[in-house]
Design an enzyme around this catalytic site. Structure first.
Site, PDB file in Angstrom:
ATOM      1  N   LYS A   1       0.854  -1.197   0.000  1.00  0.00           N
ATOM      2  CA  LYS A   1       0.000   0.000   0.000  1.00  0.00           C
ATOM      3  C   LYS A   1       0.883   1.237   0.000  1.00  0.00           C
ATOM      4  O   LYS A   1       1.778   1.370   0.838  1.00  0.00           O
ATOM      5  CB  LYS A   1      -0.896   0.024   1.236  1.00  0.00           C
ATOM      6  CG  LYS A   1      -1.755   1.286   1.318  1.00  0.00           C
ATOM      7  CD  LYS A   1      -2.808   1.179   2.406  1.00  0.00           C
ATOM      8  CE  LYS A   1      -2.364   1.708   3.755  1.00  0.00           C
ATOM      9  NZ  LYS A   1      -2.290   3.168   3.855  1.00  0.00           N
TER      10      LYS A   1
ATOM     11  N   ASP B   1      -3.486   4.338  -1.904  1.00  0.00           N
ATOM     12  CA  ASP B   1      -4.440   4.798  -0.889  1.00  0.00           C
ATOM     13  C   ASP B   1      -4.426   6.326  -0.821  1.00  0.00           C
ATOM     14  O   ASP B   1      -3.831   6.911   0.077  1.00  0.00           O
ATOM     15  CB  ASP B   1      -4.011   4.163   0.449  1.00  0.00           C
ATOM     16  CG  ASP B   1      -4.872   4.582   1.626  1.00  0.00           C
ATOM     17  OD1 ASP B   1      -6.002   5.051   1.422  1.00  0.00           O
ATOM     18  OD2 ASP B   1      -4.388   4.423   2.773  1.00  0.00           O
ATOM     19  N   LEU B   2      -5.072   6.965  -1.816  1.00  0.00           N
ATOM     20  CA  LEU B   2      -5.057   8.434  -1.859  1.00  0.00           C
ATOM     21  C   LEU B   2      -6.403   9.039  -1.469  1.00  0.00           C
ATOM     22  O   LEU B   2      -6.521  10.262  -1.365  1.00  0.00           O
ATOM     23  CB  LEU B   2      -4.644   8.919  -3.264  1.00  0.00           C
ATOM     24  CG  LEU B   2      -3.235   8.505  -3.707  1.00  0.00           C
ATOM     25  CD1 LEU B   2      -2.921   9.077  -5.087  1.00  0.00           C
ATOM     26  CD2 LEU B   2      -2.175   8.947  -2.705  1.00  0.00           C
ATOM     27  N   LYS B   3      -7.408   8.208  -1.276  1.00  0.00           N
ATOM     28  CA  LYS B   3      -8.713   8.654  -0.749  1.00  0.00           C
ATOM     29  C   LYS B   3      -9.237   9.906  -1.452  1.00  0.00           C
ATOM     30  O   LYS B   3      -9.438  10.953  -0.827  1.00  0.00           O
ATOM     31  CB  LYS B   3      -8.622   8.916   0.763  1.00  0.00           C
ATOM     32  CG  LYS B   3      -8.200   7.720   1.586  1.00  0.00           C
ATOM     33  CD  LYS B   3      -8.278   8.002   3.083  1.00  0.00           C
ATOM     34  CE  LYS B   3      -7.905   6.833   3.932  1.00  0.00           C
ATOM     35  NZ  LYS B   3      -6.481   6.493   3.971  1.00  0.00           N
TER      36      LYS B   3
ATOM     37  N   HIS C   1     -11.502  12.747  -3.084  1.00  0.00           N
ATOM     38  CA  HIS C   1     -12.782  13.368  -2.696  1.00  0.00           C
ATOM     39  C   HIS C   1     -12.807  14.773  -3.290  1.00  0.00           C
ATOM     40  O   HIS C   1     -12.151  15.675  -2.775  1.00  0.00           O
ATOM     41  CB  HIS C   1     -12.883  13.419  -1.158  1.00  0.00           C
ATOM     42  CG  HIS C   1     -14.228  13.856  -0.657  1.00  0.00           C
ATOM     43  ND1 HIS C   1     -14.550  13.886   0.676  1.00  0.00           N
ATOM     44  CD2 HIS C   1     -15.335  14.274  -1.316  1.00  0.00           C
ATOM     45  CE1 HIS C   1     -15.796  14.305   0.827  1.00  0.00           C
ATOM     46  NE2 HIS C   1     -16.292  14.555  -0.372  1.00  0.00           N
ATOM     47  N   ASP C   2     -13.547  14.935  -4.403  1.00  0.00           N
ATOM     48  CA  ASP C   2     -13.622  16.250  -5.062  1.00  0.00           C
ATOM     49  C   ASP C   2     -14.862  16.227  -5.956  1.00  0.00           C
ATOM     50  O   ASP C   2     -15.646  15.271  -5.893  1.00  0.00           O
ATOM     51  CB  ASP C   2     -12.326  16.492  -5.870  1.00  0.00           C
ATOM     52  CG  ASP C   2     -12.011  17.977  -6.034  1.00  0.00           C
ATOM     53  OD1 ASP C   2     -12.957  18.765  -6.251  1.00  0.00           O
ATOM     54  OD2 ASP C   2     -10.833  18.344  -5.959  1.00  0.00           O
TER      55      ASP C   2
ATOM     56  N   THR D   1     -11.995   5.454  10.600  1.00  0.00           N
ATOM     57  CA  THR D   1     -12.081   4.846  11.934  1.00  0.00           C
ATOM     58  C   THR D   1     -11.649   5.836  13.021  1.00  0.00           C
ATOM     59  O   THR D   1     -11.873   5.604  14.197  1.00  0.00           O
ATOM     60  CB  THR D   1     -11.238   3.561  12.035  1.00  0.00           C
ATOM     61  OG1 THR D   1      -9.957   3.826  11.489  1.00  0.00           O
ATOM     62  CG2 THR D   1     -11.875   2.420  11.279  1.00  0.00           C
TER      63      THR D   1
ATOM     64  N   ARG E   1       2.996  -1.393  10.761  1.00  0.00           N
ATOM     65  CA  ARG E   1       4.087  -1.539  11.736  1.00  0.00           C
ATOM     66  C   ARG E   1       4.373  -2.945  12.235  1.00  0.00           C
ATOM     67  O   ARG E   1       5.555  -3.246  12.483  1.00  0.00           O
ATOM     68  CB  ARG E   1       3.856  -0.560  12.900  1.00  0.00           C
ATOM     69  CG  ARG E   1       4.101   0.883  12.458  1.00  0.00           C
ATOM     70  CD  ARG E   1       3.434   1.884  13.346  1.00  0.00           C
ATOM     71  NE  ARG E   1       1.978   1.817  13.216  1.00  0.00           N
ATOM     72  CZ  ARG E   1       1.131   2.571  13.897  1.00  0.00           C
ATOM     73  NH1 ARG E   1       1.603   3.434  14.775  1.00  0.00           N
ATOM     74  NH2 ARG E   1      -0.165   2.463  13.716  1.00  0.00           N
TER      75      ARG E   1
HETATM   76  O1  C5P Z   1       0.990   0.417  11.174  1.00  0.00           O
HETATM   77  P1  C5P Z   1      -0.442  -0.011  11.073  1.00  0.00           P
HETATM   78  O2  C5P Z   1      -0.617  -1.504  10.906  1.00  0.00           O
HETATM   79  O3  C5P Z   1      -1.310   0.575  12.145  1.00  0.00           O
HETATM   80  O4  C5P Z   1      -0.899   0.634   9.677  1.00  0.00           O
HETATM   81  C1  C5P Z   1      -2.209   0.575   9.212  1.00  0.00           C
HETATM   82  C2  C5P Z   1      -2.320   1.288   7.905  1.00  0.00           C
HETATM   83  O5  C5P Z   1      -3.688   1.346   7.545  1.00  0.00           O
HETATM   84  C3  C5P Z   1      -1.825   2.734   7.909  1.00  0.00           C
HETATM   85  O6  C5P Z   1      -1.308   3.019   6.609  1.00  0.00           O
HETATM   86  C4  C5P Z   1      -3.071   3.526   8.191  1.00  0.00           C
HETATM   87  O7  C5P Z   1      -3.011   4.810   7.646  1.00  0.00           O
HETATM   88  C5  C5P Z   1      -4.111   2.697   7.438  1.00  0.00           C
HETATM   89  N1  C5P Z   1      -5.471   2.878   7.923  1.00  0.00           N
HETATM   90  C6  C5P Z   1      -5.859   2.613   9.230  1.00  0.00           C
HETATM   91  N2  C5P Z   1      -7.155   2.800   9.617  1.00  0.00           N
HETATM   92  C7  C5P Z   1      -8.058   3.219   8.724  1.00  0.00           C
HETATM   93  C8  C5P Z   1      -7.701   3.486   7.407  1.00  0.00           C
HETATM   94  C9  C5P Z   1      -6.378   3.299   7.042  1.00  0.00           C
HETATM   95  O8  C5P Z   1      -5.046   2.201  10.047  1.00  0.00           O
HETATM   96  N3  C5P Z   1      -9.319   3.349   9.081  1.00  0.00           N
END
Ligand code: C5P
Length: 233
Positions: free
Chosen positions: A32, A59-61, A63-64, A119, A211
């Protein structure tokens, strides 16, 4: 595409990303690319990772207004990404325009999924800041249904919502779920988490893992563990 683990490459530069991915000498992970890396390294990082054999979730989300999103999606489609997203809050007209923009002359296109409510948005903030007074889970399901009616392939959602999304939109509507942690790992800033095996049980189609893999002492082993727990259990 079947179930898969997507590694969130939340790095600040091309160099850091390539150094990280160089460790994966076997199976090339689905990755991603989010706003941070894309804005720092540009479309070239997408071309480079595609050339190295990675599938890409961009993952650029978006919205326009519909016309702008349509044209932007046409550019992303030419980059040959596998999965892209937008905010369902942009309305059906925007989502339909996005699909049009994404569809190549030969009829193929990347998968398109929607963000429902982030979230990070709580019931309280949604009511106070956005003046949306329905229960959050009802709002999420409404946005998912609206995305489906617009022709999209699925949604990004909390693992806790995936089951309900499938009940409302059917099993073939994709659920892509972040917030995944190993049972014995650190939770960090994620609040509601699930293990890869639990995410599999509740029916997630793709898990997005950052992570727990990128910060692991042995990222390749951590990735293999995710695949084992999510895809093979
Ligand atoms: O490091 P971690 O496992 O928390 O990363 C989760 C990834 O998913 C990150 O890139 C975060 O921006 C993305 N993400 C998220 N919750 C969301 C949408 C995207 O954690 N609701």
């Amino acid at each position: 595409m079947g179930k898969d683990v997507i590694i969130a490459c939340d790095f600040a530069s091309r160099e850091e990303t390539l150094t990280f991915l160089d460790q994966f000498t076997g199976r090339k992970p689905f990755v991603k690319i989010g706003m941070e890396l894309y804005y720092a390294a540009g479309p070239e990082i997408v071309r480079e990772l595609k050339a190295r054999g990675h599938k890409i979730f961009l993952d650029l989300k978006l919205h326009d207004i519909p016309n702008t999103v349509k044209k932007a999606m046409a550019v992303l489609s030419r980059l040959d990404v596998d999965l892209v997203n937008l905010h369902a809050a942009g309305t059906k007209a925007m989502m339909e325009a996005a699909l049009e923009g994404l569809t190549r002359p030969d009829g193929t296109r990347p998968l398109l999924i929607a963000v429902t409510q982030l979230t990070s948005t709580s019931q309280e903030r949604m009511e106070a800041d956005l003046l949306i007074e329905k229960p959050l889970d009802q709002v999420v399901m409404h946005y998912a249904k609206m995305a489906q009616e617009s022709g999209l392939d699925g949604v990004v959602c909390s693992p806790l919502e995936a089951q309900k999304v499938h009940e409302v939109c059917g099993q073939s509507f994709l659920t892509v779920t972040p917030g995944v942690r190993f049972a014995d790992g650190e939770v960090g800033d994620q609040v509601r988490v699930m293990t890869p095996a639990e995410a599999n049980r509740i029916g997630s189609d793709y898990i997005v893992v950052g992570r727990p893999i990128t910060k692991a002492a042995d990222p390749v082993a951590a990735y293999a563990r995710c695949i084992r727990e999510f895809v093979e259990t």
